[in-house]
Design an enzyme around this catalytic site. Structure first.
Site, PDB file in Angstrom:
ATOM      1  N   SER A  87      25.342  63.515  46.423  1.00  0.00           N
ATOM      2  CA  SER A  87      26.283  62.981  47.428  1.00  0.00           C
ATOM      3  C   SER A  87      26.393  61.476  47.184  1.00  0.00           C
ATOM      4  CB  SER A  87      25.755  63.209  48.842  1.00  0.00           C
ATOM      5  OG  SER A  87      25.434  64.546  49.058  1.00  0.00           O
ATOM      6  N   LYS A 105      32.374  65.638  51.480  1.00  0.00           N
ATOM      7  CA  LYS A 105      30.963  65.519  51.899  1.00  0.00           C
ATOM      8  C   LYS A 105      30.799  64.403  52.940  1.00  0.00           C
ATOM      9  CE  LYS A 105      26.461  65.903  51.862  1.00  0.00           C
ATOM     10  NZ  LYS A 105      25.711  67.039  52.412  1.00  0.00           N
ATOM     11  N   LYS A 130      22.276  56.397  53.880  1.00  0.00           N
ATOM     12  CA  LYS A 130      22.995  56.282  52.600  1.00  0.00           C
ATOM     13  C   LYS A 130      24.393  56.887  52.718  1.00  0.00           C
ATOM     14  CE  LYS A 130      22.555  59.503  49.779  1.00  0.00           C
ATOM     15  NZ  LYS A 130      23.291  60.720  49.375  1.00  0.00           N
TER      16      LYS A 130
HETATM   17  P1  NAD Z   1      15.300  63.778  45.953  1.00  0.00           P
HETATM   18  O1  NAD Z   1      15.004  62.335  46.100  1.00  0.00           O
HETATM   19  O2  NAD Z   1      14.302  64.790  46.457  1.00  0.00           O
HETATM   20  O3  NAD Z   1      15.565  64.121  44.399  1.00  0.00           O
HETATM   21  C1  NAD Z   1      16.184  63.264  43.494  1.00  0.00           C
HETATM   22  C2  NAD Z   1      15.492  63.462  42.143  1.00  0.00           C
HETATM   23  O4  NAD Z   1      16.170  62.692  41.159  1.00  0.00           O
HETATM   24  C3  NAD Z   1      14.041  62.977  42.149  1.00  0.00           C
HETATM   25  O5  NAD Z   1      13.199  64.031  41.710  1.00  0.00           O
HETATM   26  C4  NAD Z   1      14.049  61.801  41.161  1.00  0.00           C
HETATM   27  O6  NAD Z   1      12.840  61.672  40.421  1.00  0.00           O
HETATM   28  C5  NAD Z   1      15.209  62.198  40.264  1.00  0.00           C
HETATM   29  N1  NAD Z   1      15.792  61.079  39.500  1.00  0.00           N
HETATM   30  C6  NAD Z   1      16.273  59.896  39.973  1.00  0.00           C
HETATM   31  N2  NAD Z   1      16.747  59.164  38.944  1.00  0.00           N
HETATM   32  C7  NAD Z   1      16.566  59.915  37.811  1.00  0.00           C
HETATM   33  C8  NAD Z   1      16.857  59.695  36.432  1.00  0.00           C
HETATM   34  N3  NAD Z   1      17.442  58.561  36.023  1.00  0.00           N
HETATM   35  N4  NAD Z   1      16.540  60.663  35.562  1.00  0.00           N
HETATM   36  C9  NAD Z   1      15.954  61.811  35.977  1.00  0.00           C
HETATM   37  N5  NAD Z   1      15.646  62.069  37.269  1.00  0.00           N
HETATM   38  C10 NAD Z   1      15.961  61.127  38.165  1.00  0.00           C
HETATM   39  O7  NAD Z   1      16.711  64.011  46.633  1.00  0.00           O
HETATM   40  P2  NAD Z   1      17.340  65.376  47.201  1.00  0.00           P
HETATM   41  O8  NAD Z   1      16.945  65.559  48.619  1.00  0.00           O
HETATM   42  O9  NAD Z   1      17.136  66.471  46.215  1.00  0.00           O
HETATM   43  O10 NAD Z   1      18.899  64.965  47.241  1.00  0.00           O
HETATM   44  C11 NAD Z   1      19.708  64.855  46.073  1.00  0.00           C
HETATM   45  C12 NAD Z   1      21.143  64.624  46.519  1.00  0.00           C
HETATM   46  O11 NAD Z   1      21.570  65.744  47.299  1.00  0.00           O
HETATM   47  C13 NAD Z   1      21.336  63.376  47.407  1.00  0.00           C
HETATM   48  O12 NAD Z   1      22.549  62.766  47.089  1.00  0.00           O
HETATM   49  C14 NAD Z   1      21.347  63.956  48.820  1.00  0.00           C
HETATM   50  O13 NAD Z   1      22.076  63.147  49.718  1.00  0.00           O
HETATM   51  C15 NAD Z   1      22.019  65.301  48.574  1.00  0.00           C
HETATM   52  N6  NAD Z   1      21.708  66.333  49.561  1.00  0.00           N
HETATM   53  C16 NAD Z   1      20.441  66.476  50.044  1.00  0.00           C
HETATM   54  C17 NAD Z   1      20.172  67.446  50.989  1.00  0.00           C
HETATM   55  C18 NAD Z   1      18.787  67.612  51.574  1.00  0.00           C
HETATM   56  O14 NAD Z   1      18.656  68.306  52.600  1.00  0.00           O
HETATM   57  N7  NAD Z   1      17.747  67.041  50.977  1.00  0.00           N
HETATM   58  C19 NAD Z   1      21.198  68.288  51.447  1.00  0.00           C
HETATM   59  C20 NAD Z   1      22.475  68.157  50.908  1.00  0.00           C
HETATM   60  C21 NAD Z   1      22.714  67.163  49.962  1.00  0.00           C
END
Ligand code: NAD
Length: 296
Positions: free
Chosen positions: A97, A172, A240
């Site tokens: 997102s 979104k 965010k």
């Molecule tokens: P998270 O922080 O758990 O996961 C992000 C992952 O990306 C981490 O494991 C991190 O190590 C990895 N990462 C960051 N930079 C990197 C790079 N350069 N190379 C490789 N890996 C890298 O986040 P999340 O909760 O999984 O959310 C991800 C996205 O989905 C966000 O944009 C969030 O807003 C969206 N989202 C989250 C939810 C929720 O309930 N958690 C629901 C819908 C949407």
């Protein structure tokens, strides 16, 4: 031949989503800074690479599930980024997102190398990512969407094409505005009920079947009444999203006074140490104002 899929970002959402792709029979190449998440996927048969460049060189489709716009720009366009391993025909699907303008910027750079891109953020959270029932909102060319629809369907309960590149993230942001404002409204109403001497649980049961009923009410009211603020969806992630919503609103001259107000509430909660709590902790903001705690 089965498509080879690169998957970068194995966090709360990306890990279960990538597992569902393996279950569906796709061949995966994964990468994340988190070594534990990477080895979990490797044990399930995924190939491992350390740079987006190497993944782009090997995959037919690359998916990212990263926190925000700067992470996506770094993975797509930075040093050892996707763009360095890009070739004509590669399809990039960003499911993070992020700001719609960032999706359009990354697309503009990748299309120069013949790489097509979709922005395909999701809603539903970790439980739906695990059971493969997230909702996906997709922006980009329809014919590109058609090529990856089977891949997205393997992770989702609903996949809807909503427009050109960036439209997925506009959708979104609309979702995140509606959810945030709804939680604030429920909080405001429950604190009023408590102050006025009416049991908030009774209020919830009385109104949930009427016009005020909603998925948000049914998901968040029980958490508030249980005083369970474990995430779920964290305040800092919603900050965010609402920040991206404000920037996008300003860019298009579409005022967002309620979003601005709820964003400030979330910053107040962050200042009080609640940034890692569920967004239902908006209730605590209202409880502090009214000097009351709701109870059943
Ligand atoms: P998270 O922080 O758990 O996961 C992000 C992952 O990306 C981490 O494991 C991190 O190590 C990895 N990462 C960051 N930079 C990197 C790079 N350069 N190379 C490789 N890996 C890298 O986040 P999340 O909760 O999984 O959310 C991800 C996205 O989905 C966000 O944009 C969030 O807003 C969206 N989202 C989250 C939810 C929720 O309930 N958690 C629901 C819908 C949407």
């Amino acid at each position: 031949m089965m498509k080879k899929i690169g998957f970068i970002g194995l966090g709360i959402m990306g890990k279960p989503m990538s597992k569902n792709l393996i279950k569906a029979g796709f061949q995966l190449i994964v990468s994340d800074f988190n070594k534990d998440a990477v080895s979990e996927l490797a044990q399930l048969g995924a190939e491992v690479e350390t740079t987006p460049k190497a993944i782009a060189e090997k995959a037919d489709i690359v998916i990212t599930m990263l926190p925000n716009s700067p992470n996506v720009k770094a993975v797509a366009l930075g040093e050892n980024g996707l763009i360095e391993g890009a070739r004509e025909g590669l399809i990039y699907v960003d499911m993070s997102s992020i700001a719609p303008a960032a999706s359009q910027e990354v697309y503009g750079a990748l299309i120069e190398k013949g790489v097509e891109m979709l922005d395909a953020p999701v809603s539903g959270g970790e439980p739906k990512a695990i059971d493969g029932t997230i909702s996906v909102m997709v922006g980009g060319k329809k014919e590109v969407f058609a090529e990856v629809q089977d891949v997205l369907a393997a992770m989702a309960g609903s996949v809807v094409h909503v427009g050109e590149i960036g439209a997925g993230n506009v959708t979104k942001l609309a979702n995140q505005i509606i959810v945030a404002l709804n939680i604030a409204a429920v909080s405001e109403a429950f604190v009023l009920a408590q102050k006025a001497g009416v049991n908030p649980e009774a209020v919830y049961q009385a109104i949930r079947g009427g016009l005020a009923g909603s998925t948000v009410l049914d998901a968040k009211a029980p958490m508030m009444l249980d005083r369970n603020f474990n995430p779920g969806f964290r305040i800092n992630l919603h900050i965010k999203d609402l920040t991206n919503a404000m920037e996008t609103s300003h860019e298009f001259g579409s005022p967002a006074p309620l979003t601005a107000a709820v964003l400030e509430m979330m910053y107040t909660l962050k200042g009080d140490g609640h940034e890692f709590d569920d967004h239902s902790s908006l209730l605590k903001y209202y409880e502090k104002l009214a000097n009351v705690e709701i109870s059943r």
